[in-house]
Design a protein around this motif. Structure first.
Motif, mmCIF file in Angstrom:
data_model
loop_
_atom_site.group_PDB
_atom_site.id
_atom_site.type_symbol
_atom_site.label_atom_id
_atom_site.label_comp_id
_atom_site.label_asym_id
_atom_site.label_seq_id
_atom_site.Cartn_x
_atom_site.Cartn_y
_atom_site.Cartn_z
ATOM 1 N N ALA A 49 0.835 -1.205 0.000
ATOM 2 C CA ALA A 49 0.000 0.000 0.000
ATOM 3 C C ALA A 49 0.870 1.256 0.000
ATOM 4 N N ASP A 50 1.900 1.272 0.847
ATOM 5 C CA ASP A 50 2.789 2.440 0.891
ATOM 6 C C ASP A 50 3.583 2.573 -0.411
ATOM 7 N N SER A 51 3.930 1.435 -1.025
ATOM 8 C CA SER A 51 4.621 1.462 -2.313
ATOM 9 C C SER A 51 3.746 2.128 -3.376
ATOM 10 N N LEU A 52 2.460 1.780 -3.378
ATOM 11 C CA LEU A 52 1.546 2.359 -4.363
ATOM 12 C C LEU A 52 1.393 3.858 -4.124
ATOM 13 N N ARG A 53 1.365 4.272 -2.868
ATOM 14 C CA ARG A 53 1.283 5.709 -2.567
ATOM 15 C C ARG A 53 2.503 6.445 -3.122
ATOM 16 N N LEU A 54 3.672 5.830 -2.981
ATOM 17 C CA LEU A 54 4.897 6.434 -3.537
ATOM 18 C C LEU A 54 4.828 6.483 -5.060
ATOM 19 N N LEU A 55 4.294 5.415 -5.647
ATOM 20 C CA LEU A 55 4.157 5.345 -7.105
ATOM 21 C C LEU A 55 3.232 6.456 -7.618
ATOM 22 N N LEU A 56 2.160 6.724 -6.887
ATOM 23 C CA LEU A 56 1.167 7.715 -7.310
ATOM 24 C C LEU A 56 1.704 9.149 -7.196
ATOM 25 N N LYS A 57 2.718 9.338 -6.347
ATOM 26 C CA LYS A 57 3.367 10.657 -6.207
ATOM 27 C C LYS A 57 2.349 11.784 -6.013
ATOM 28 N N GLY A 58 1.421 11.566 -5.103
ATOM 29 C CA GLY A 58 0.457 12.612 -4.762
ATOM 30 C C GLY A 58 -0.830 12.592 -5.568
ATOM 31 N N LYS A 59 -0.872 11.781 -6.633
ATOM 32 C CA LYS A 59 -2.098 11.685 -7.438
ATOM 33 C C LYS A 59 -3.192 11.033 -6.604
ATOM 34 N N THR A 60 -4.368 11.603 -6.589
ATOM 35 C CA THR A 60 -5.470 11.054 -5.797
ATOM 36 C C THR A 60 -6.321 10.110 -6.656
ATOM 37 N N VAL A 61 -6.687 8.991 -6.049
ATOM 38 C CA VAL A 61 -7.567 8.006 -6.701
ATOM 39 C C VAL A 61 -8.601 7.548 -5.676
ATOM 40 N N THR A 62 -9.677 6.953 -6.141
ATOM 41 C CA THR A 62 -10.692 6.453 -5.210
ATOM 42 C C THR A 62 -10.141 5.240 -4.455
ATOM 43 N N ASP A 63 -10.719 4.956 -3.311
ATOM 44 C CA ASP A 63 -10.303 3.785 -2.527
ATOM 45 C C ASP A 63 -10.455 2.507 -3.341
ATOM 46 N N GLN A 64 -11.531 2.438 -4.112
ATOM 47 C CA GLN A 64 -11.792 1.257 -4.938
ATOM 48 C C GLN A 64 -10.701 1.077 -5.993
ATOM 49 N N HIS A 65 -10.322 2.169 -6.644
ATOM 50 C CA HIS A 65 -9.272 2.117 -7.670
ATOM 51 C C HIS A 65 -7.930 1.754 -7.034
ATOM 52 N N PHE A 66 -7.681 2.296 -5.851
ATOM 53 C CA PHE A 66 -6.440 2.006 -5.131
ATOM 54 C C PHE A 66 -6.325 0.509 -4.855
ATOM 55 N N GLU A 67 -7.406 -0.073 -4.340
ATOM 56 C CA GLU A 67 -7.415 -1.511 -4.034
ATOM 57 C C GLU A 67 -7.249 -2.342 -5.305
ATOM 58 N N GLU A 68 -7.907 -1.906 -6.368
ATOM 59 C CA GLU A 68 -7.828 -2.633 -7.644
ATOM 60 C C GLU A 68 -6.406 -2.608 -8.190
ATOM 61 N N MET A 69 -5.737 -1.461 -8.066
ATOM 62 C CA MET A 69 -4.363 -1.358 -8.546
ATOM 63 C C MET A 69 -3.423 -2.253 -7.752
ATOM 64 N N MET A 70 -3.611 -2.309 -6.428
ATOM 65 C CA MET A 70 -2.780 -3.196 -5.611
ATOM 66 C C MET A 70 -2.977 -4.652 -6.021
ATOM 67 N N THR A 71 -4.234 -5.023 -6.269
ATOM 68 C CA THR A 71 -4.548 -6.399 -6.667
ATOM 69 C C THR A 71 -3.941 -6.719 -8.034
ATOM 70 N N ARG A 72 -4.031 -5.748 -8.946
ATOM 71 C CA ARG A 72 -3.499 -5.950 -10.295
ATOM 72 C C ARG A 72 -1.980 -6.132 -10.257
ATOM 73 N N LYS A 73 -1.299 -5.257 -9.493
ATOM 74 C CA LYS A 73 0.157 -5.358 -9.374
ATOM 75 C C LYS A 73 0.548 -6.708 -8.790
ATOM 76 N N ASN A 74 -0.168 -7.137 -7.753
ATOM 77 C CA ASN A 74 0.168 -8.412 -7.107
ATOM 78 C C ASN A 74 -0.022 -9.577 -8.068
ATOM 79 N N GLY A 75 -1.019 -9.479 -8.936
ATOM 80 C CA GLY A 75 -1.229 -10.525 -9.941
ATOM 81 C C GLY A 75 -0.053 -10.628 -10.895
ATOM 82 N N TYR A 76 0.446 -9.493 -11.355
ATOM 83 C CA TYR A 76 1.608 -9.487 -12.248
ATOM 84 C C TYR A 76 2.817 -10.085 -11.539
ATOM 85 N N TYR A 77 2.996 -9.701 -10.261
ATOM 86 C CA TYR A 77 4.135 -10.191 -9.469
ATOM 87 C C TYR A 77 4.042 -11.708 -9.279
#
Length: 211
Positions: A49-77
């Motif tokens: 979660a903190d990694s994604l916050r660093l990646l976003l560099k201040g860009k705001t997204v909805t909580d739902q989008h944030f969770e989806e991005m974490m899930t997507r990244k983990n799938g690739y990993y």
């Protein structure tokens, strides 16, 4: 008296940093975000979660989008991780853990990764660790000491009976905050606060650390 050793996973037992980079890079490209290898270095030892916050560099997204991005990244990993095998353990790592166990020392993994258990399985090292504390184990990520304190508790040991091996500044800080002996792996500018610093896991001098 030292009775237990707690190992971070990435950069200490194995190195999946390249997998993390590729997974974050794919996500960043899809989201139109800038992400470089230098950016990736800032994520060392940091929760997803903190990694994604660093990646976003201040860009705001909805909580739902944030969770989806974490899930997507983990799938690739996870797709990349599944190709790992015993040969992906870092030089000297398996031998070090086995040597400790031959001396009656308890061993644990203390990793922010929620995939730590699966990675240890793929490395075929699950039989040489007494417990795995991972991203599912505690709420507060490193540099909070919670993960290492949890691992020590799982081993039935007090913090001052444990050595922590870490390659990230946040991890070293967590070990020190928990009152544990810290062994840093990597350059002094990153892990220099540790009690002992070695370039690689294979360089760890047990006689020096154990006394």
């Amino acid at each position: 008296m030292i009775k237990g050793w707690i190992f971070d996973l990435d950069g200490v037992i194995t190195d999946t940093a390249e997998f993390h980079f590729k997974a974050w890079k794919q996500l960043a490209d899809e989201e139109g975000l800038s992400f470089t290898r230098e950016d990736n270095e800032q994520l060392r030892g940091v929760s997803r979660a903190d990694s994604l916050r660093l990646l976003l560099k201040g860009k705001t997204v909805t909580d739902q989008h944030f969770e989806e991005m974490m899930t997507r990244k983990n799938g690739y990993y996870q797709e990349l991780v599944e190709k790992m095998g015993p040969e992906d353990a870092l030089p000297g790592a398996r031998e070090l853990v086995k040597e400790l166990r031959s001396r009656g020392i308890k061993t644990a993994i203390g990793s922010s990764s929620r995939n730590a258990g699966r990675v240890i399985e793929l490395l075929q090292m699950e039989d040489i660790f007494d417990t795995i504390a991972d991203g599912h184990s505690v709420a507060n990520a490193k540099p909070a000491p919670d993960l290492f304190l949890h691992a020590a508790s799982q081993l039935g040991l007090s913090p001052d009976e444990c050595v922590v091996v870490e390659d990230a500044e946040a991890g070293v800080e967590a070990a020190l905050a928990g009152g544990m002996c810290a062994v840093g792996i990597g350059p002094a500018e990153r892990v220099g606060k540790a009690h002992y610093v070695y370039a690689e896991t294979a360089d760890i001098d047990l006689k020096e650390v154990m006394g």
